[in-house]
Design a protein around this motif. Structure first.
Motif, PDB file in Angstrom:
ATOM      1  N   UNK A   1      -4.657   0.278  -4.892  1.00 14.17           N
ATOM      2  CA  UNK A   1      -5.469   0.201  -3.664  1.00 14.17           C
ATOM      3  C   UNK A   1      -4.591   0.376  -2.423  1.00 14.17           C
ATOM      4  N   UNK A   2      -3.395  -0.212  -2.457  1.00  9.42           N
ATOM      5  CA  UNK A   2      -2.471  -0.054  -1.333  1.00  9.42           C
ATOM      6  C   UNK A   2      -2.029   1.402  -1.211  1.00  9.42           C
ATOM      7  N   UNK A   3      -1.863   2.077  -2.344  1.00  9.67           N
ATOM      8  CA  UNK A   3      -1.500   3.499  -2.334  1.00  9.67           C
ATOM      9  C   UNK A   3      -2.574   4.306  -1.605  1.00  9.67           C
ATOM     10  N   UNK A   4      -3.820   3.996  -1.890  1.00  8.06           N
ATOM     11  CA  UNK A   4      -4.925   4.693  -1.217  1.00  8.06           C
ATOM     12  C   UNK A   4      -4.919   4.399   0.286  1.00  8.06           C
ATOM     13  N   UNK A   5      -4.709   3.119   0.643  1.00  9.88           N
ATOM     14  CA  UNK A   5      -4.750   2.737   2.056  1.00  9.88           C
ATOM     15  C   UNK A   5      -3.606   3.371   2.841  1.00  9.88           C
ATOM     16  N   UNK A   6      -2.505   3.686   2.142  1.00 10.73           N
ATOM     17  CA  UNK A   6      -1.372   4.351   2.786  1.00 10.73           C
ATOM     18  C   UNK A   6      -1.577   5.857   2.895  1.00 10.73           C
ATOM     19  N   UNK A   7      -2.743   6.340   2.458  1.00  8.67           N
ATOM     20  CA  UNK A   7      -3.033   7.760   2.583  1.00  8.67           C
ATOM     21  C   UNK A   7      -2.669   8.595   1.378  1.00  8.67           C
ATOM     22  N   UNK A   8      -2.487   7.955   0.207  1.00 12.80           N
ATOM     23  CA  UNK A   8      -2.135   8.642  -1.044  1.00 12.80           C
ATOM     24  C   UNK A   8      -0.900   9.532  -0.883  1.00 12.80           C
ATOM     25  N   UNK A   9       0.243   8.947  -0.537  1.00 11.92           N
ATOM     26  CA  UNK A   9       1.464   9.750  -0.442  1.00 11.92           C
ATOM     27  C   UNK A   9       1.879  10.346  -1.788  1.00 11.92           C
ATOM     28  N   UNK A  10       1.399   9.735  -2.888  1.00 12.59           N
ATOM     29  CA  UNK A  10       1.682  10.246  -4.222  1.00 12.59           C
ATOM     30  C   UNK A  10       0.367  10.518  -4.954  1.00 12.59           C
ATOM     31  N   UNK A  11       0.330  11.583  -5.725  1.00  8.91           N
ATOM     32  CA  UNK A  11      -0.854  11.875  -6.536  1.00  8.91           C
ATOM     33  C   UNK A  11      -0.988  10.818  -7.635  1.00  8.91           C
ATOM     34  N   UNK A  12      -2.229  10.410  -7.880  1.00  7.04           N
ATOM     35  CA  UNK A  12      -2.494   9.418  -8.924  1.00  7.04           C
ATOM     36  C   UNK A  12      -3.187  10.085 -10.108  1.00  7.04           C
TER      37      UNK A  12
END
Length: 343
Positions: A43-54
């Motif tokens: 969720x934090x990855x998403x909130x940071x703008x997805x700097x990495x592909x999931x």
């Protein structure tokens, strides 16, 4: 320059730090990370703008990720097919299952300390046995405590030789934010010898090692006391000078305000390090004493981040990016900014 393409399986405590570490390497490309659910880290990855592909490691959980509004770039198998090597930071036992996927597509992989040694061809440490990892398909890292312990022991061993070590590990019970160990007010001792001593002998078979481990109800790092018998008798000042030359050892003192593990965690935050991480172990110069020929000293292990440099070293060895420990670890240190504070 052709960049080595890297994927990370498991985006938790170690996985997110591995992703950040790889992203800092100019000669590597982070293709993406894989996880199973919309955890707080995801969720934090998403909130940071997805700097990495999931990528999803469990397609059955796609609906939960969609519901959380988290974009998915494919499956774990899709990620594996796009990389040269995988860093597996999944829970213990999952890495062994994932290995079948890596083998299916002929991709190399690096596993963490929680996996059994049999998962890999080489039990690896960047400083102690870098050359054994050259070209290997599957490498396994040592645990956080063993990683930091080997740094200190190998440091002295290369200069004056080490005959044997005896360690006591004062081990944090859980990482910050974890609740699975419950709320405790107790110390717990494990049977001797601790696995860290056994693992050290696996990496450094010429050193006799034993140890005791005590669990403590704290979260910000482990402290290990070490009694080392050197092959050559040296003074306290000579030992400190050897430690000070090592890029991944930060020599500190109580007089400077480093009273313990919490002091080092706070200092890392004051430095502005992401998440309060520190790649170096700390060694208290005030703790370096002698008993006859034996040297005694204490080190602090920042358990969430200490293994990140050695993981990067493992990529360099497996992909034969550098052919010796000095050049391999130096490249890792350069991109992670390790040792710059000493200059």
């Amino acid at each position: 320059m052709k960049k080595i393409k890297v994927g990370v399986a498991g985006y938790g405590v170690i996985g997110q730090r591995l992703a950040d570490g790889v992203a800092l390497q100019d000669d590597m490309e982070l293709v993406g990370v894989a996880d199973v659910a919309p955890t707080l880290s995801v969720r934090a990855l998403k909130e940071k703008g997805m700097p990495y592909k999931l990528f999803t490691a469990m397609p059955d959980n796609t609906a939960a990720l969609d519901e959380a509004g988290i974009p998915i770039s494919g499956s774990l198998e899709d990620l594996v097919q796009q990389v040269d090597i995988m860093l597996d930071a999944t829970s213990a036992g999952i890495g062994l299952k994932n290995k079948e996927i890596y083998k299916k597509y002929g991709k190399k992989a690096v596993f963490q300390g929680g996996e059994k040694n049999t998962v890999a061809d080489v039990f690896f440490h960047g400083y102690a046995n870098y050359e054994k990892g050259l070209g290997a398909d599957y490498l396994k890292l040592t645990s956080c405590n063993t990683t930091g312990l080997i740094r200190a022991v190998d440091c002295l061993d290369r200069e004056v030789g080490a005959e044997k070590v005896a360690i006591t590990i004062i081990r944090r019970v859980a990482d910050p934010g974890d609740y699975h160990r419950g709320l405790t007010n107790a110390l717990k001792i494990d049977k001797a010898p601790s696995h860290q001593a056994v693992d050290l002998m696996t990496i450094m078979p010429h050193v006799e090692a034993t140890g005791i481990l005590i669990h403590t109800p704290v979260t910000h790092g482990h402290i290990i006391t070490v009694v080392l018998t050197p092959k050559k008798d040296i003074s306290v000042d000579e030992a400190i000078a050897i430690f000070e030359k090592h890029p991944r050892i930060r020599v500190v003192s109580i007089d400077e305000g480093f009273l313990g593990n919490a002091s080092l965690f706070r200092y890392a935050r004051d430095l502005g390090n992401p998440r309060g991480d520190m790649y170096e172990i700390a060694l208290w110069k005030d703790s370096v004493v002698k008993s006859g020929k034996d040297l005694m000293f204490a080190i602090n292990i920042p358990q969430e981040s200490v293994v990140i440099p050695e993981n990067i070293d493992a990529i360099r060895a497996a992909m034969e990016m550098q052919s010796d420990r000095e050049s391999g670890t130096s490249e890792t240190n350069k991109y992670l900014g390790i040792g710059t504070w000493k200059k």
